[in-house]
Design a protein around this motif. Structure first.
Motif, PDB file in Angstrom:
ATOM      1  N   SER A  26       0.827  -1.225   0.000  1.00  0.00           N
ATOM      2  CA  SER A  26       0.000   0.000   0.000  1.00  0.00           C
ATOM      3  C   SER A  26       0.851   1.261   0.000  1.00  0.00           C
ATOM      4  CB  SER A  26      -0.911   0.002   1.231  1.00  0.00           C
ATOM      5  OG  SER A  26      -0.130  -0.022   2.417  1.00  0.00           O
ATOM      6  N   GLN A  27       2.175   1.113   0.268  1.00  0.00           N
ATOM      7  CA  GLN A  27       3.066   2.280   0.343  1.00  0.00           C
ATOM      8  C   GLN A  27       4.028   2.371  -0.843  1.00  0.00           C
ATOM      9  OE1 GLN A  27       2.833   4.676   2.645  1.00  0.00           O
ATOM     10  NE2 GLN A  27       1.082   3.588   3.531  1.00  0.00           N
ATOM     11  N   LEU A  28       3.826   1.517  -1.848  1.00  0.00           N
ATOM     12  CA  LEU A  28       4.750   1.508  -2.993  1.00  0.00           C
ATOM     13  C   LEU A  28       4.478   2.637  -3.989  1.00  0.00           C
ATOM     14  CD1 LEU A  28       4.949  -2.328  -3.673  1.00  0.00           C
ATOM     15  CD2 LEU A  28       6.875  -0.866  -3.083  1.00  0.00           C
ATOM     16  N   SER A  29       3.246   3.105  -4.017  1.00  0.00           N
ATOM     17  CA  SER A  29       2.884   4.123  -5.012  1.00  0.00           C
ATOM     18  C   SER A  29       1.639   4.867  -4.548  1.00  0.00           C
ATOM     19  CB  SER A  29       2.620   3.432  -6.358  1.00  0.00           C
ATOM     20  OG  SER A  29       2.010   4.311  -7.267  1.00  0.00           O
ATOM     21  N   HIS A  30       1.442   6.059  -5.089  1.00  0.00           N
ATOM     22  CA  HIS A  30       0.217   6.802  -4.783  1.00  0.00           C
ATOM     23  C   HIS A  30      -0.990   6.131  -5.432  1.00  0.00           C
ATOM     24  CE1 HIS A  30       1.795  10.209  -2.585  1.00  0.00           C
ATOM     25  NE2 HIS A  30       2.771  10.336  -3.468  1.00  0.00           N
ATOM     26  N   GLY A  31      -0.756   5.429  -6.544  1.00  0.00           N
ATOM     27  CA  GLY A  31      -1.850   4.741  -7.246  1.00  0.00           C
ATOM     28  C   GLY A  31      -2.011   3.303  -6.782  1.00  0.00           C
ATOM     29  N   PHE A  32      -2.984   2.607  -7.361  1.00  0.00           N
ATOM     30  CA  PHE A  32      -3.234   1.206  -7.005  1.00  0.00           C
ATOM     31  C   PHE A  32      -2.103   0.323  -7.537  1.00  0.00           C
ATOM     32  CE2 PHE A  32      -4.894  -2.943  -8.493  1.00  0.00           C
ATOM     33  CZ  PHE A  32      -5.231  -3.486  -7.254  1.00  0.00           C
ATOM     34  N   VAL A  33      -1.633  -0.618  -6.714  1.00  0.00           N
ATOM     35  CA  VAL A  33      -0.578  -1.552  -7.122  1.00  0.00           C
ATOM     36  C   VAL A  33      -1.147  -2.970  -7.038  1.00  0.00           C
ATOM     37  CG1 VAL A  33       1.711  -2.465  -6.609  1.00  0.00           C
ATOM     38  CG2 VAL A  33       1.261  -0.020  -6.321  1.00  0.00           C
ATOM     39  N   LYS A  34      -1.194  -3.652  -8.168  1.00  0.00           N
ATOM     40  CA  LYS A  34      -1.727  -5.023  -8.190  1.00  0.00           C
ATOM     41  C   LYS A  34      -0.738  -5.977  -7.521  1.00  0.00           C
ATOM     42  CE  LYS A  34      -3.753  -8.469 -11.269  1.00  0.00           C
ATOM     43  NZ  LYS A  34      -4.003  -8.868 -12.670  1.00  0.00           N
ATOM     44  N   HIS A  35       0.535  -5.845  -7.878  1.00  0.00           N
ATOM     45  CA  HIS A  35       1.577  -6.666  -7.252  1.00  0.00           C
ATOM     46  C   HIS A  35       2.854  -5.841  -7.154  1.00  0.00           C
ATOM     47  CE1 HIS A  35       4.469  -9.857  -6.434  1.00  0.00           C
ATOM     48  NE2 HIS A  35       3.439 -10.556  -6.002  1.00  0.00           N
TER      49      HIS A  35
END
Length: 737
Positions: free
Chosen positions: A692-701
C-alpha cells in the motif's frame, strides 16, 4: 501383410496429426495467440531448438513471440500431450473391461483437463477394498440396482430379506440394506457430473478455516489461530503460510461448506419422484457426500490452492532471481571481499579488476574477540598495498558490526575514492563448500572461498551466481514449501534466460556459466574449457566446431550467445548469429562501408538513420532480424546490464536509533514478496515497504513497481526499536495525493 501395416501406420499418423491440431487449437484459444504461431513454435521445439535460440533468431517464424510466451507454449504442449496419452490409456482400460460406450469415449476424448478424464475413469478404476466392494462380494448388487430403479410399489425390508445369507455374512435384512446403500453411495460418488458440480460449488463457496491446536503457544502463526476466508479469494502467500502451520502441527486446517445446497442438488439429480425407497436414497446421498465426496473434493481443492500458491511463489522467486542475476557489474575496481563472523573472525579476500584472487587474510574486529586495532591495521595494509577502491561486505551474521568497523577504517584513511557496499551473500556458503569451489581454490578453507565469492559477485554478479544452485540464492518467499522439481525447472529457465540475454565471453567463461548457454550441457561446457586450456584462447567462433561432442545442432543453438572479443572476425563479438554474416556482408556493400568501421561513431549514426523496412526488402531478410543486426552493429560488445544504475556505495553507517519519521533515504531493494518489498537502507535489518506504500496509485503486485537490486528513494514511516523493525514508504509525503 505389408500393405496392412502401411494402412495401420497411415491411420496412426493421421490420428497423430489430428491430435496435434487439437492441441494447437486448444493452446491458441488459451493463450490468445494465432494458430500459425503456435503450430510453428511447436514444430521448432520438436526439432530440438531451445527457447533462447527461437526467441532471438527465429522471430520471423514465430511472429516475434517472447521467451515467456514460448515457455507457456512449451508447458501447455507438454501438458496436453500427456493428457492425450492419458486419454488413450483410460479408453484402452475401460474397453478391455467391455464397458466402453460411444458416449463415454466421446466424453473422454473431449475432456480438456486431466481432472475431467480422471472423473470419467473413476467408476472403472481398480479400487482397494471398500465397504462397497465388500457388499458386492456378498452378492448385494442386485438389491442396490432394485433401489436405484426407485420402485413405486413394494417393501424395502421384504426385498432385502431375499438376500439374507449367513454364509456370506448377511445376517439380516438391515445388513442387506446397509450393504446395498454402501454400493449406491460409492456409485454416486464416482459420477463425473456430480463430482464436477460439487467441486465447482465447494471452490466457489467453501471457507478455508484454521485454528490453533494449542492457543496458548506463541508462534509466528498467531494470525491464523482462529481464521476463516473464502478459499477461492485467498492470496497465494496466505495459502502457503497456513499449509506450513498445518505441516508443523501448529494449525488444524479445514474446508467448511454448507452441505444443504449440495444435498438438494444431488437429490434433484438422483431422485426421480415418489418411491418406496426415497428415505433410503436420501440417507445414501447424505452418506455419499459426507463420507466419500466431501473429503475427496476437499483434498483436491486444497491441492489446487496449494498449486496456486506454489506457482505464485515460484513466479516471485524467478522474477527476483532474474533481477539479481542481471545486476550491473562493477567493473575496473580492485575489491576487498569480507565474509563477516563473530567467533571465527572476518575472512578477507582481495581480487583484482579481472576477478583474480591476490591475497586472503583473517581479522577479529567483532565480539567476542574485539581485536579492532589489529584488524584495522590488516585492513589498512591491504587497502594500501593493493589500492583497494571498494570493500564488499556479506550481509550475514555480524555484517552490521563489521560495517560499523569498516566505516571507521574508511573515515580514518580519508580516501575519497574508497567506499563500501553490502551485498546479499545468500548461497556463498553453498558455493564455498561445493566441489567446484574446491577445484577453483583447493588451498583455501570454506570461509575464505566464501569471501572470494562475495567480492566477485559485485564485479560480475551473473558469472559468480551461476556457480550456485539457484534455489540457494535467497530472494524468494516460501521456496521451501513448494514443489522442488517445479522450482528447480523454473529457476534453471531463469538462469538460462539471463545468461543468454547477456551472452558469454567464451575465452573467460567458467564451465558453470557455459553450461547455461542455449544447447550446451555440463559435459560440453567442460569440453569447451578443456579445449581452451589445451589449445589456447579461441580466435574465432568457427573453432568451437572442433570441440568434442559439440555437434552441428549444438553449434547452431549456442553460437549466437558466445562472444569472442579478440576474434579475427569483428562480428564474433556481437550477438549476430553466423548464419546472418552474409546479410551483414550485403548490408555493408549496400552502405559502401567496410567492416573495420565496426564500433565507430560514424557507422552508428549511419545505421541509426536507415529505413529498416525498405532495407530489409533490398537485403532479402526479415525485418525483426535486420532490426537486431543493426542494433548489434551499432553497439558491438554491449553488455545490456551496463545500462542499469550501479548499487549504492556507502562510506558511513546508519543506526536504527538515527532514524526519524519522515526521513528521506536511498535504499536498495533486497527482496520482493506478495505484500511488499524489503529495502536495505544501511541499518541492521531491511525496512519493509508495504504494497500500500509503494505508489500513490493502485498496485496489483509489488513486482509491477520494484525489482530486486533497484535503487529507490524511501521515507521512514515508523520505527520499532524493540523489534528492530522499520516501516518505509515510497509515497512522497511532500507530493499531493
Amino acid at each position: 501383410m505389408a500393405e496392412l501395416e502401411q494402412v495401420t501406420q497411415q491411420n496412426a499418423e493421421e490420428l497423430k496429426a489430428k491430435e496435434q491440431e487439437r492441441i494447437v487449437g486448444q493452446i491458441a484459444k488459451e493463450l490468445q495467440i494465432s494458430l500459425k504461431q503456435i503450430r510453428t513454435t511447436v514444430g521448432l521445439l520438436d526439432e530440438g531448438n531451445t527457447i533462447p535460440f527461437i526467441a532471438r533468431y527465429r522471430k520471423e517464424m514465430t511472429g516475434e513471440l517472447d521467451e515467456n510466451q514460448l515457455r507457456d507454449i512449451e508447458e501447455r504442449t507438454t501438458y496436453l500431450r500427456n493428457l492425450e496419452e492419458r486419454k488413450r490409456e483410460v479408453i484402452r482400460i475401460i474397453d478391455e473391461q467391455g464397458k466402453l460406450t460411444g458416449e463415454l469415449k466421446s466424453s473422454i476424448e473431449q475432456a480438456v483437463k486431466l481432472q475431467e478424464v480422471e472423473d470419467l475413469y473413476r467408476p472403472y478404476r481398480q479400487k482397494r477394498k471398500t465397504r462397497a466392494s465388500v457388499a458386492k462380494e456378498k452378492g448385494l448388487e442386485p438389491l442396490a440396482e432394485w433401489i436405484r430403479e426407485q420402485p413405486k410399489q413394494g417393501d424395502v425390508k421384504l426385498e432385502a430379506a431375499k438376500y439374507v445369507d449367513e454364509g456370506k455374512g448377511v445376517e439380516s435384512a438391515d445388513d442387506a440394506i446397509a450393504g446395498a446403500m454402501d454400493i449406491l453411495a460409492e456409485s454416486i460418488a464416482d459420477e463425473a457430473t456430480i463430482r464436477s458440480w460439487v467441486r465447482r460449488y465447494t471452490m466457489d463457496h467453501g471457507m478455508l478455516t484454521s485454528e490453533a491446536k494449542d492457543a496458548e503457544q506463541e508462534t509466528v502463526y498467531e494470525n491464523y489461530y482462529k481464521y476463516s476466508e473464502l478459499a477461492k479469494k485467498m492470496p497465494p502467500h496466505r495459502i502457503l503460510a497456513i499449509n506450513r502451520g498445518e505441516r508443523e502441527n501448529i494449525l488444524k486446517v479445514g474446508l467448511d461448506v454448507q452441505s444443504e445446497p449440495v444435498h438438494n442438488y444431488m437429490m434433484r439429480n438422483i431422485v426421480k419422484g415418489p418411491s418406496v425407497v426415497r428415505d433410503v436414497l436420501n440417507a445414501v446421498i447424505e452418506d455419499s457426500y459426507k463420507r466419500l465426496i466431501a473429503p475427496s473434493i476437499e483434498r483436491e481443492i486444497r491441492a489446487e490452492l496449494t498449486e496456486k500458491g506454489e506457482n505464485q511463489a515460484i513466479s516471485i522467486f524467478s522474477g527476483n532471481l532474474r533481477s539479481l542475476l542481471l545486476q550491473p557489474p562493477v567493473k575496473g575496481r580492485r575489491v576487498l571481499g569480507v565474509d563477516p563472523a563473530y567467533r571465527t573472525g572476518c575472512k578477507l579476500a582481495v581480487v583484482d579488476d579481472t576477478s583474480k584472487l591476490l591475497e586472503v587474510a583473517v581479522t577479529y574486529p567483532t565480539p567476542p574477540n574485539n581485536k579492532r586495532k589489529e584488524a584495522a591495521e590488516i585492513f589498512r595494509n591491504l587497502i594500501t598495498k593493493y589500492e583497494i577502491q571498494l570493500i564488499v561486505i556479506g550481509n550475514g551474521t555480524a555484517s552490521r558490526e563489521t560495517e560499523q568497523f569498516v566505516a571507521e577504517v574508511i573515515a580514518d584513511l580519508n580516501q575519497p575514492d574508497l567506499a563500501y557496499l553490502i551485498v546479499n551473500e545468500a548461497g556463498a556458503s553453498v558455493y564455498s563448500a561445493s566441489k567446484l569451489a574446491q577445484q577453483e581454490f583447493p588451498e583455501l578453507d570454506v570461509a575464505e572461498r566464501s569471501a572470494v565469492s562475495i567480492a566477485r559477485r559485485v564485479q560480475d554478479p551473473l558469472a559468480e551466481l551461476v556457480k550456485i544452485e539457484p534455489k540457494a540464492i535467497g530472494v524468494g518467499q516460501y521456496q521451501h514449501d513448494v514443489s522442488q522439481k517445479h522450482l528447480d525447472e523454473s529457476l534453471k529457465a531463469v538462469v538460462e534466460s539471463a545468461v543468454n540475454h547477456v551472452g558469454v565471453d567464451v575465452n573467460t567463461a567458467s564451465p558453470s556459466l557455459l553450461s547455461y548457454v542455449a544447447g550446451v550441457n555440463a559435459t560440453t561446457a567442460k569440453n569447451i574449457v578443456k579445449y581452451r586450456d589445451e589449445n589456447g584462447k579461441f580466435s574465432n567462433r568457427k573453432q568451437l566446431q572442433s570441440v568434442p561432442r559439440l555437434g552441428a545442432k549444438t553449434y547452431e543453438q549456442c553460437i549466437g550467445f558466445m562472444r569472442i572479443s579478440e576474434s579475427d572476425n569483428p562480428l564474433d563479438k556481437t550477438p549476430i548469429h553466423p548464419e546472418s554474416y552474409k546479410v551483414v556482408d550485403r548490408l555493408f556493400k549496400e552502405l559502401s562501408v567496410k567492416l573495420d568501421k565496426l564500433g565507430s561513431q560514424e557507422l552508428s549514426v549511419l545505421l541509426e538513420n536507415q529505413e529498416v523496412e525498405s532495407l530489409a526488402t533490398k537485403l532479402d531478410v526479415g525485418v525483426p532480424t535486420l532490426r537486431d543486426i543493426l542494433e548489434s552493429l551499432q553497439r558491438p560488445g554491449r553488455d545490456p546490464r551496463e545500462e542499469l544504475p550501479l548499487p549504492i556505495f556507502r562510506t558511513d553507517v546508519l543506526k536504527i536509533e538515527d532514524l526519524a519519521s519522515g526521513m528521506e533515504l536511498q535504499g536498495t531493494v533486497r527482496n520482493v514478496i506478495d505484500f511488499g518489498a524489503f529495502v536495505d537502507i544501511g541499518i541492521k535489518s531491511d525496512g519493509l515497504v508495504h504494497i500500500s506504500q509503494l505508489s500513490h496509485g493502485f498496485v496489483k503486485h509489488p513486482m509491477d513497481v520494484v525489482s530486486v537490486g533497484d535503487t529507490v528513494t524511501v521515507w521512514v514511516l515508523n520505527v520499532d526499536l524493540k523489534k528492530g523493525r522499520v516501516g518505509l514508504t515510497m509515497r512522497n509525503p511532500h507530493q499531493e495525493e
